[in-house]
Scaffold this motif. Structure first.
Motif, mmCIF file in Angstrom:
data_model
loop_
_atom_site.group_PDB
_atom_site.id
_atom_site.type_symbol
_atom_site.label_atom_id
_atom_site.label_comp_id
_atom_site.label_asym_id
_atom_site.label_seq_id
_atom_site.Cartn_x
_atom_site.Cartn_y
_atom_site.Cartn_z
ATOM 1 N N LYS A 102 -42.807 -10.549 -8.205
ATOM 2 C CA LYS A 102 -43.302 -11.678 -8.983
ATOM 3 C C LYS A 102 -43.221 -11.372 -10.471
ATOM 4 C CE LYS A 102 -46.265 -13.949 -5.608
ATOM 5 N NZ LYS A 102 -47.550 -14.673 -5.413
ATOM 6 N N TRP A 103 -43.758 -12.306 -11.258
ATOM 7 C CA TRP A 103 -43.824 -12.148 -12.702
ATOM 8 C C TRP A 103 -45.278 -12.292 -13.145
ATOM 9 C CZ3 TRP A 103 -39.310 -11.390 -15.628
ATOM 10 C CH2 TRP A 103 -38.102 -11.600 -14.953
ATOM 11 N N LYS A 104 -45.545 -11.768 -14.324
ATOM 12 C CA LYS A 104 -46.886 -11.884 -14.888
ATOM 13 C C LYS A 104 -46.788 -12.458 -16.295
ATOM 14 C CE LYS A 104 -49.067 -8.140 -16.117
ATOM 15 N NZ LYS A 104 -49.800 -6.859 -16.041
ATOM 16 N N LEU A 105 -47.596 -13.477 -16.571
ATOM 17 C CA LEU A 105 -47.571 -14.189 -17.846
ATOM 18 C C LEU A 105 -48.835 -13.869 -18.642
ATOM 19 C CD1 LEU A 105 -45.908 -16.430 -19.397
ATOM 20 C CD2 LEU A 105 -47.426 -18.082 -18.289
ATOM 21 N N THR A 106 -48.634 -13.432 -19.891
ATOM 22 C CA THR A 106 -49.765 -13.076 -20.749
ATOM 23 C C THR A 106 -49.501 -13.552 -22.171
ATOM 24 O OG1 THR A 106 -50.157 -11.079 -19.437
ATOM 25 C CG2 THR A 106 -51.220 -11.196 -21.597
ATOM 26 N N LYS A 169 -54.766 -20.048 -23.093
ATOM 27 C CA LYS A 169 -54.570 -18.604 -22.971
ATOM 28 C C LYS A 169 -54.159 -18.260 -21.545
ATOM 29 C CE LYS A 169 -57.790 -17.317 -26.667
ATOM 30 N NZ LYS A 169 -58.990 -16.528 -27.032
ATOM 31 N N PHE A 170 -53.261 -17.311 -21.438
ATOM 32 C CA PHE A 170 -52.768 -16.839 -20.141
ATOM 33 C C PHE A 170 -53.106 -15.353 -20.012
ATOM 34 C CE2 PHE A 170 -50.089 -20.215 -21.774
ATOM 35 C CZ PHE A 170 -50.066 -21.119 -20.725
ATOM 36 N N GLU A 171 -53.952 -15.049 -19.051
ATOM 37 C CA GLU A 171 -54.390 -13.662 -18.846
ATOM 38 C C GLU A 171 -53.876 -13.165 -17.503
ATOM 39 O OE1 GLU A 171 -58.630 -13.530 -19.250
ATOM 40 O OE2 GLU A 171 -58.582 -13.879 -21.425
ATOM 41 N N ASP A 172 -52.764 -12.429 -17.549
ATOM 42 C CA ASP A 172 -52.169 -11.848 -16.337
ATOM 43 C C ASP A 172 -51.998 -12.903 -15.240
ATOM 44 O OD1 ASP A 172 -52.148 -9.400 -17.612
ATOM 45 O OD2 ASP A 172 -54.081 -8.786 -16.785
ATOM 46 N N VAL A 173 -51.382 -14.014 -15.607
ATOM 47 C CA VAL A 173 -51.160 -15.111 -14.654
ATOM 48 C C VAL A 173 -49.942 -14.786 -13.798
ATOM 49 C CG1 VAL A 173 -50.653 -17.563 -14.417
ATOM 50 C CG2 VAL A 173 -52.148 -16.770 -16.275
ATOM 51 N N LEU A 174 -50.119 -14.758 -12.491
ATOM 52 C CA LEU A 174 -49.014 -14.454 -11.590
ATOM 53 C C LEU A 174 -48.110 -15.679 -11.431
ATOM 54 C CD1 LEU A 174 -50.726 -12.312 -8.800
ATOM 55 C CD2 LEU A 174 -49.278 -11.550 -10.699
#
Length: 315
Positions: A102-106, A169-174
Motif C-alpha cells: 500500500k501507500w501512506k499519505l502524510t 491534514k493527512f496523518e499516515d493515511v493508508l
C-alpha cells in the motif's frame, strides 16, 4: 447542446432559495441526471443558482467531473493542492510513500474549496524527486472520512461566503494502489485543471447572468451577447486544455466576457436589491487567479511564436 440552450432562454427564471451548501448540492445532483456533459451541467447549475457563490460551486464541481470522468457523480469532491508554501509544484510537501503493498499519505493542505462538504478528496502529493531535483507528483483519491484525515473549516471569505473552504491534514493515511491515479500528478491533472476550471466556472457565471438578465428585463441584445459567449466558452471547454492555442483563445474569451460585464454595469439598477448587493460583494471572485491566467497567456504566446503548437509549460 440545444437542450441546455433552450433551458437558458426558456427555463424558469425564478431560482429556488438555496440556504445552505447542502441545498446547493441537492440541486446540483438533480441536474447531473439531466446533463451528462460537464459544460452543460455548469451552465444549468449557474442558471438555477440564486447567487454567484452557488453558481461557482456548480462550475467548480463540473470542472472536476470533466477532468475526472470516472469519479462517481453522486459524491461531492474537492481538489487538494494548495499548501502553506503555495500551490506551485515545487511547494508540494505532502508525501506519498510506499508501505508494503500500500501507500501512506502524510501532509497538509491549507485551502481546499468545498473541503468541509466533500466526500472524496483528490490529493496532490510528492513521491520524491526526479534526477533533476523536481518534485514527482501523483494524484490520490481519498475518502474524506478515512482514518487519519482531519478536516477543519476555515473562516468565511469576504466574498462568496456560502462556499466553504477547509484545511485538511493527512496523518499516515493508508491508500490502496488503485487509489493512486496513473500519470504525472502535475502534467496530467493539476496543470490542465486550471484551464478546465476557468472554462466551467465562467460557463456557470454566464448561466447565472442569463437568469438575472431575463428575470430583470435586460435588453435582448445584451442577453443575446451573453448567449453567444456561452457558445464560445462551451466550445473552449471541449478543447485540449494543454494546447497553447486553447490558452490563446481562452485569453480572448475571458477578455470578451470582461468587456461584456462592463457594458452590463448600468443594468444592475434594474436587479432586485438582494441579488444586486450580493453581486457587488461577490464579483471579486472573478479576479482571483488573475496572475495565473496572465502567465498562462504569456507562455502560450511565446510557445506559438517559437514553433509548432502543442502542450505548453508554465514551470
Amino acid at each position: 447542446m440545444n437542450d441546455v440552450l433552450s433551458f437558458l432562454v426558456a427555463g424558469s427564471v425564478t431560482p429556488p432559495v438555496l440556504d445552505s451548501v447542502d441545498a446547493w448540492w441537492r440541486q446540483h445532483l438533480e441536474l447531473t441526471r439531466r446533463y451528462s456533459v460537464p459544460a452543460d451541467l455548469a451552465l444549468a447549475g449557474g442558471f438555477r443558482a440564486d447567487r454567484l457563490g452557488y453558481a461557482f460551486a456548480s462550475g467548480y464541481h463540473a470542472a472536476l467531473r470533466s477532468l475526472f470522468p470516472r469519479l462517481p457523480a453522486d459524491r461531492p469532491t474537492a481538489l487538494c493542492a494548495t499548501e502553506p508554501m503555495g500551490g506551485h509544484p515545487s511547494a508540494i510537501q505532502t508525501r506519498l510513500a510506499s508501505v508494503g503493498s500500500k501507500w501512506k499519505l502524510t501532509g497538509e493542505k491549507s485551502f481546499v474549496t468545498l473541503g468541509t462538504r466533500a466526500e472524496l478528496l483528490l490529493v496532490v502529493a510528492s513521491e520524491g524527486q526526479d534526477p533533476q531535483g523536481r518534485n514527482r507528483l501523483r494524484l490520490v483519491v481519498v475518502d474524506a472520512k478515512r482514518a487519519g484525515v482531519h478536516v477543519t473549516a476555515l473562516p468565511e471569505l469576504p466574498f462568496v461566503p456560502e462556499v466553504p473552504h477547509a484545511e485538511v491534514k493527512f496523518e499516515d493515511v493508508l491508500v490502496s494502489p488503485d487509489e493512486v491515479l496513473p500519470g504525472d500528478g502535475y502534467v496530467r491533472y493539476l496543470k490542465p485543471f486550471r484551464t478546465v476550471e476557468d472554462c466551467h466556472v465562467h460557463l456557470a457565471l454566464l448561466g447565472w447572468l442569463l437568469q438575472v438578465a431575463r428575470r430583470s428585463g435586460w435588453p435582448e441584445p445584451v442577453r443575446e451577447e451573453l448567449l453567444a459567449l456561452v457558445i464560445l466558452m462551451r466550445g473552449l471547454s471541449l478543447a485540449d486544455p494543454e494546447d497553447a492555442t486553447t490558452h490563446l483563445a481562452l485569453g480572448g474569451a475571458l477578455e470578451l466576457a470582461r468587456q461584456a460585464l462592463e457594458r452590463c454595469e448600468p443594468l444592475w439598477t434594474s436587479v432586485d436589491a438582494s441579488t444586486r448587493e450580493r453581486w457587488a460583494r461577490d464579483r471579486r471572485l472573478l479576479g482571483v487567479a488573475g496572475k495565473v491566467r496572465a502567465k498562462r497567456l504569456e507562455v502560450a504566446r511565446a510557445r506559438i511564436a517559437s514553433g509548432p503548437t502543442g502542450p505548453s509549460s508554465t514551470d
